[in-house]
Design a protein around this motif. Sequence first.
Motif, PDB file in Angstrom:
ATOM      1  N   GLY A 196       0.760  -1.062   0.008  1.00 53.56           N
ATOM      2  CA  GLY A 196       0.325   0.200   0.404  1.00 53.56           C
ATOM      3  C   GLY A 196       0.804   1.207   0.044  1.00 53.56           C
ATOM      4  O   GLY A 196       0.450   1.909   0.251  1.00 53.56           O
ATOM      5  N   SER A 197       2.015   1.036   0.213  1.00 54.11           N
ATOM      6  CA  SER A 197       3.194   2.146  -0.500  1.00 54.11           C
ATOM      7  C   SER A 197       3.123   3.182   1.044  1.00 54.11           C
ATOM      8  O   SER A 197       2.985   4.414   1.152  1.00 54.11           O
ATOM      9  N   ARG A 198       2.470   2.252   2.100  1.00 56.14           N
ATOM     10  CA  ARG A 198       2.546   3.122   3.915  1.00 56.14           C
ATOM     11  C   ARG A 198       3.924   3.070   4.277  1.00 56.14           C
ATOM     12  O   ARG A 198       3.927   3.496   5.412  1.00 56.14           O
ATOM     13  N   SER A 199       4.800   2.166   4.309  1.00 62.46           N
ATOM     14  CA  SER A 199       5.846   2.276   5.406  1.00 62.46           C
ATOM     15  C   SER A 199       6.149   3.410   5.587  1.00 62.46           C
ATOM     16  O   SER A 199       6.675   4.224   6.252  1.00 62.46           O
ATOM     17  N   ILE A 200       6.501   4.584   4.222  1.00 58.06           N
ATOM     18  CA  ILE A 200       6.603   5.788   4.807  1.00 58.06           C
ATOM     19  C   ILE A 200       5.841   6.316   5.621  1.00 58.06           C
ATOM     20  O   ILE A 200       6.382   7.124   6.776  1.00 58.06           O
ATOM     21  N   ASN A 201       5.086   6.751   5.283  1.00 59.45           N
ATOM     22  CA  ASN A 201       3.314   7.476   5.902  1.00 59.45           C
ATOM     23  C   ASN A 201       4.154   6.883   7.040  1.00 59.45           C
ATOM     24  O   ASN A 201       3.419   7.679   7.696  1.00 59.45           O
ATOM     25  N   VAL A 202       3.482   5.719   7.814  1.00 58.70           N
ATOM     26  CA  VAL A 202       3.666   5.068   8.582  1.00 58.70           C
ATOM     27  C   VAL A 202       5.227   5.394   9.643  1.00 58.70           C
ATOM     28  O   VAL A 202       4.746   5.772  10.813  1.00 58.70           O
ATOM     29  N   MET A 203       5.911   4.904   9.552  1.00 52.83           N
ATOM     30  CA  MET A 203       7.020   4.374   9.802  1.00 52.83           C
ATOM     31  C   MET A 203       7.827   6.185   9.899  1.00 52.83           C
ATOM     32  O   MET A 203       9.046   6.165  10.907  1.00 52.83           O
ATOM     33  N   TYR A 204       7.696   6.705   9.871  1.00 53.70           N
ATOM     34  CA  TYR A 204       8.848   7.990   8.625  1.00 53.70           C
ATOM     35  C   TYR A 204       9.050   9.161   9.713  1.00 53.70           C
ATOM     36  O   TYR A 204      10.114   9.075  10.602  1.00 53.70           O
ATOM     37  N   ILE A 205       7.992   9.587  10.205  1.00 57.98           N
ATOM     38  CA  ILE A 205       8.663  10.066  12.186  1.00 57.98           C
ATOM     39  C   ILE A 205       8.761   9.392  12.666  1.00 57.98           C
ATOM     40  O   ILE A 205       9.893  10.166  13.646  1.00 57.98           O
ATOM     41  N   THR A 247       4.648  10.925   1.949  1.00 62.22           N
ATOM     42  CA  THR A 247       4.386   9.392   1.304  1.00 62.22           C
ATOM     43  C   THR A 247       5.283   8.648   0.700  1.00 62.22           C
ATOM     44  O   THR A 247       5.786   9.559  -0.069  1.00 62.22           O
ATOM     45  N   GLY A 248       4.473   7.674   0.422  1.00 61.87           N
ATOM     46  CA  GLY A 248       5.074   6.535  -0.049  1.00 61.87           C
ATOM     47  C   GLY A 248       5.464   7.107  -1.806  1.00 61.87           C
ATOM     48  O   GLY A 248       4.335   7.141  -2.447  1.00 61.87           O
ATOM     49  N   LEU A 249       5.920   6.005  -2.447  1.00 64.41           N
ATOM     50  CA  LEU A 249       6.299   5.805  -3.781  1.00 64.41           C
ATOM     51  C   LEU A 249       6.312   4.500  -5.048  1.00 64.41           C
ATOM     52  O   LEU A 249       6.585   4.296  -6.520  1.00 64.41           O
ATOM     53  N   GLY A 250       5.849   3.775  -4.075  1.00 59.22           N
ATOM     54  CA  GLY A 250       6.114   2.317  -4.347  1.00 59.22           C
ATOM     55  C   GLY A 250       5.170   1.763  -5.480  1.00 59.22           C
ATOM     56  O   GLY A 250       5.193   1.398  -6.426  1.00 59.22           O
ATOM     57  N   GLU A 251       4.102   2.187  -5.750  1.00 56.83           N
ATOM     58  CA  GLU A 251       3.309   2.433  -6.437  1.00 56.83           C
ATOM     59  C   GLU A 251       2.566   3.285  -6.997  1.00 56.83           C
ATOM     60  O   GLU A 251       2.273   3.235  -7.989  1.00 56.83           O
TER      61      GLU A 251
END
Lengths: 736, 155
Positions: A121-130, A700-704
């Motif tokens: 869901g391209s969420r790793s950066i959204n969720v984990m970055y901060i 936000t993410g970039l995988g998808e």
Amino acid sequence: MDTNVAAELAKYENNSAPNNKSRRSFLKASTLATGGLALGLHVPSFASTNVENSDFNPSGFIHLFENGDLVLYCGRCEMGQGISTALPAAVADEMEADWSRVKVKQGEADEEKYGPQATGGSRSINVMYIPMREAGAAAKMMLVAAAAKVWNTSAENCYAENHFVINKSNQQKLSYGELATLAAKQPVPEKPALKSKDQFRYIGKALDRHDQGMVVVGERQYGVDTKLPGMKYAAIKHCPVLGGKLKSVDKQAAMQVPGVVDVIEIPRLEVPYGSVGGVAVVADNSWTAQQAANKLQIDWDLGPNQNYDTKIYKANLVKNVEKPAQVAFERGDLKQAFDSAASTLSATYTGGHLCHAPMEPNASVVWVRDDKVEVWASTQAPKSIQDVLGAYLERDPKEIVVHVMMAGGAFGRKFKCDYVQEAAAISNKIKAPVQLIWTREEDMRTGYYHSNNAQHIEAALDEEGNVTGWLHRAAFMPIASLFNPAVDRAPPNNLDVIKDHPFGFANLRSETGEAPAHTRIGWYRAVYAIFWGFAYGVFADELAHKTSKDTLTVLNNLYDSNKNPEQEEQVRRSKGVLALAAEKAGYGKKLPKNEGIGIAVHYSFETYVAMAVHVKVDENGVEVKNVDCAIDCGLVLNRDGATAQMEGAVVMGMSLSLHTEINFENGAVVNSNFHDYPVMRINEMPNVRVHITDSDERSTGLGEPGVAPFAPALSNAIFAATGKRYRDLPMKGVTA
Amino acid sequence: MSKTITINSKKYEIDVPEDMPLLWFLRDRLEYTGTKFGCGMGLCGACTVHVDGQATRSCVMPISAVIGKSITTIEGLSEDGDHPVQKAWLENNVPQCGYCQAGQIMNAASFLATNKNPTDEEIEAAMTGNICRCGTYQRIKKAIKSAAYELAKEV
């Protein structure tokens, strides 16, 4: 240098109740067994709307050793998207660590340590970055506090830089290694201040992937590379139709092949990520196992889906969207809009099934023992492996050790651990470690496919050609069918993108058409955005053609017509990437005959991507010459990783736009290998230029997100070059 | 007399059925897991090794056909990962998931050994047999051009 550090420490030290249990703990520190600092991190289960629980969940371990070595664990699964570089680099940046001292290790399955590990869901950066940055910043502050203690000075009088803490008064230095054990004893800052953009050392730069050195010498370990003493190798033949059952199998010929140890029947496991059922051959090497598996005489009861035929089914999808369907959402007065329309425009778009086809087929090594279950798997969902194997083997899921190996591509397929459950079944039977790698044929035919799909759009237009009403029907086998086979169409919320689209549209209705599932459907890189992006992107181009305007103008008009203040940001950032891509491509310039530029923009997974595709079409076919990608994903962590994701999205987009479709006949997949699922090769590679919007917005993410705008931009480019409109993916036989 | 094969300068006895393709001898019988299985039909290039210096699809090359020959796998392409192709791969940040890259590198190295100054078209033609699903093609092309330049300087 770090004036924030002192202020933060002072705030913390003034806090009268650091151990007050009613305050939610954020970070937890401890001393490593061999000396040094271990810092664990709290992460909420889901960062946005679905807050599952806010209990303490330490994750993301920072291990700083007394010799200065720094191990950063990445809890999210690396499959080529670069997360195991991007997130640890963010930690190292805030920590003022020397990146050359960092070793990144993949975290094993342990969500209590690492937080949610399911990667998609391209969420790793959204969720984990901060949270990761805060952990790094906290570690730095604790190291500064330790140095201040050693020097008997204040924290304000110290600053951290590149693996050292420096005393401002006398320029004395203490290395992170020297400080590590004392740092572990310092109070853990709750909400450490983060660096500002101008202070970044690694974030936003173009970082090398941390382990690419291993790749070029063949040392990187994938799910299938693990070797264990006494390990056996297995191959499997799956039931070719979903819902089928084994009637009988003649094992004789297979068992007679030298080196074959056993033939094992594996019944279907009727959970979403369980095996479809098959017959496995175990041998002393995987080639022998595969050859022997070919000698199995298997009789299947193919079951209720044995008549599934994609030609017929797609024709039905089209029928189902070209007539009224179940209303998913409506607002305004669509009837009025159409009654008073000066003209209307309608179009139907279709797409086929897709198979993920990563270069590494499904593979894992599993060892089931009485006292331990151990897995080495390429996976996107370590906890799912624990849950599925735990239930299947009747063990405590938390006791199942999952070593998360590097995945040789995944794109969504390795989220489903059916291949691991099968290896577990075999190991459980033969009481030895088992490596199971699927052949390419099995991988292609036993997938969780991207849904085939049909959409129908009807727009009401006023005299100027502005859209006053929008009817949008869609029919596709939903992923929900995997979890509830009784579902006969996409549930209404699957069509939310229509009601939420940044175009707005005051008078709007979305409808979901009948599309019962006859195969397993799964998340395929960009998922539904592939066909939403295609329909919106091509329809905008068709609108432009109908109203004798250029597509860029029409898209801007569509965005500008959205007066909803809650979508102001989406409108602004969508227009931003669109303008950037168009400008860089020279959109609107005069081109030679048979050449054309098409543009499209799509907002998905919280990221904005626009593409301008420049083609040349002649009697031999279509050549994609240049692709200009403009992205807005907020603050970019790794510019090189971001660029690579766009280059990869173009390649994936080209495959699905021009070449690849999974077809079913008599319930089973027809395709088998790369000759009849012809993914794109290097000779078709266009010149891809990636333009990154400089932004301070939330990352936000970039995988998808890069996948969705390519197909519509390509279709539009082909139209610009030839006047031929392609509304069906894949676009076959494109010529001038 | 036992049949042997040389792999990365080491001699090995062939103690598997002779119709076993080289790939599985490397991966399953020995421990050269750097060479990968992708399709089993010679279509994807992930299994590419050198047989007497020539790029070869090891998944469709039976051991019987390479008895007595000299095989180089990705692990043996260079002493320290310093073959110009390997260095160019790192300088250009080519790999994403990396699974296809051993085959890409071996194919490129073999190609460049005989074609010192390739055109873009020649590079594409030489590398068309190697699939990458992550889409690293643009960087592969750049890295090969850069490696060719370095190799030309060495002469």
